[in-house]
Design a protein around this motif. Sequence first.
Motif, PDB file in Angstrom:
ATOM      1  N   ILE A   1       0.889  -1.375   0.137  1.00  0.00           N
ATOM      2  CA  ILE A   1      -0.131   0.177   0.040  1.00  0.00           C
ATOM      3  C   ILE A   1       0.976   1.198   0.469  1.00  0.00           C
ATOM      4  O   ILE A   1       0.038   2.372  -0.056  1.00  0.00           O
ATOM      5  CB  ILE A   1      -1.044  -0.145   0.423  1.00  0.00           C
ATOM      6  N   GLY A   2       2.231   0.900  -0.019  1.00  0.00           N
ATOM      7  CA  GLY A   2       3.015   2.226  -0.229  1.00  0.00           C
ATOM      8  C   GLY A   2       3.289   3.303   0.934  1.00  0.00           C
ATOM      9  O   GLY A   2       3.474   3.764   1.012  1.00  0.00           O
ATOM     10  N   THR A   3       3.802   2.529   2.304  1.00  0.00           N
ATOM     11  CA  THR A   3       3.754   2.827   3.256  1.00  0.00           C
ATOM     12  C   THR A   3       5.245   1.659   4.139  1.00  0.00           C
ATOM     13  O   THR A   3       5.502   0.836   3.936  1.00  0.00           O
ATOM     14  CB  THR A   3       2.816   2.873   4.751  1.00  0.00           C
ATOM     15  N   SER A   4       5.366   3.037   5.373  1.00  0.00           N
ATOM     16  CA  SER A   4       6.571   1.485   5.980  1.00  0.00           C
ATOM     17  C   SER A   4       6.404   1.243   6.744  1.00  0.00           C
ATOM     18  O   SER A   4       4.976   1.287   7.465  1.00  0.00           O
ATOM     19  CB  SER A   4       7.089   2.466   6.707  1.00  0.00           C
ATOM     20  N   GLU A   5       6.798  -0.393   7.166  1.00  0.00           N
ATOM     21  CA  GLU A   5       5.967  -1.202   8.108  1.00  0.00           C
ATOM     22  C   GLU A   5       5.088  -0.358   9.522  1.00  0.00           C
ATOM     23  O   GLU A   5       4.674  -0.359  10.220  1.00  0.00           O
ATOM     24  CB  GLU A   5       6.878  -2.270   8.201  1.00  0.00           C
ATOM     25  N   CYS A   6       6.404   0.182  10.429  1.00  0.00           N
ATOM     26  CA  CYS A   6       6.415   1.127  11.545  1.00  0.00           C
ATOM     27  C   CYS A   6       4.665   2.385  11.302  1.00  0.00           C
ATOM     28  O   CYS A   6       3.777   1.670  12.170  1.00  0.00           O
ATOM     29  CB  CYS A   6       7.300   2.017  11.800  1.00  0.00           C
ATOM     30  N   THR A   7       4.566   2.896  10.236  1.00  0.00           N
ATOM     31  CA  THR A   7       3.523   3.513   9.912  1.00  0.00           C
ATOM     32  C   THR A   7       1.777   2.558   9.708  1.00  0.00           C
ATOM     33  O   THR A   7       0.969   3.091   9.975  1.00  0.00           O
ATOM     34  CB  THR A   7       3.437   4.401   8.730  1.00  0.00           C
ATOM     35  N   TYR A   8       2.435   1.253   9.101  1.00  0.00           N
ATOM     36  CA  TYR A   8       1.305   0.891   8.480  1.00  0.00           C
ATOM     37  C   TYR A   8       0.887   0.510  10.108  1.00  0.00           C
ATOM     38  O   TYR A   8      -0.499  -0.103  10.749  1.00  0.00           O
ATOM     39  CB  TYR A   8       1.506  -0.217   7.919  1.00  0.00           C
ATOM     40  N   LEU A   9       1.435  -0.339  10.932  1.00  0.00           N
ATOM     41  CA  LEU A   9       1.317  -1.181  12.543  1.00  0.00           C
ATOM     42  C   LEU A   9       0.719   0.015  12.875  1.00  0.00           C
ATOM     43  O   LEU A   9      -0.046  -0.302  13.503  1.00  0.00           O
ATOM     44  CB  LEU A   9       2.145  -1.603  12.899  1.00  0.00           C
ATOM     45  N   LYS A  10       1.191   1.541  12.845  1.00  0.00           N
ATOM     46  CA  LYS A  10       0.361   1.993  14.004  1.00  0.00           C
ATOM     47  C   LYS A  10      -0.740   2.461  13.602  1.00  0.00           C
ATOM     48  O   LYS A  10      -1.903   2.439  14.234  1.00  0.00           O
ATOM     49  CB  LYS A  10       0.622   4.166  13.470  1.00  0.00           C
ATOM     50  N   LYS A  11      -1.300   2.723  12.079  1.00  0.00           N
ATOM     51  CA  LYS A  11      -2.540   1.902  11.517  1.00  0.00           C
ATOM     52  C   LYS A  11      -3.023   1.191  11.801  1.00  0.00           C
ATOM     53  O   LYS A  11      -4.865   0.981  12.110  1.00  0.00           O
ATOM     54  CB  LYS A  11      -2.541   2.641  10.472  1.00  0.00           C
TER      55      LYS A  11
END
Length: 59
Positions: free
Chosen positions: A21-31
């Motif tokens: 989806i075009g994001t970092s793993e850290c950002t994804y996990l927060k979401k």
Amino acid sequence: MTIKQIRTKKGYTSKDFAHLIGTSECTYLKKENGQSKFTSIEIIKICNLYDVALDSIQL
């Protein structure tokens, strides 16, 4: 169905899903954990990639 359930049902890691989806793993996990919100574009990508209806996703 939650986004995490969709991801695990499809056999993807959080890192794989974040990349798709075009994001970092850290950002994804927060979401995924509700600390941040998915953008509408990310939600549309998720629906298209995994052939799920928007109204079937619990955000």
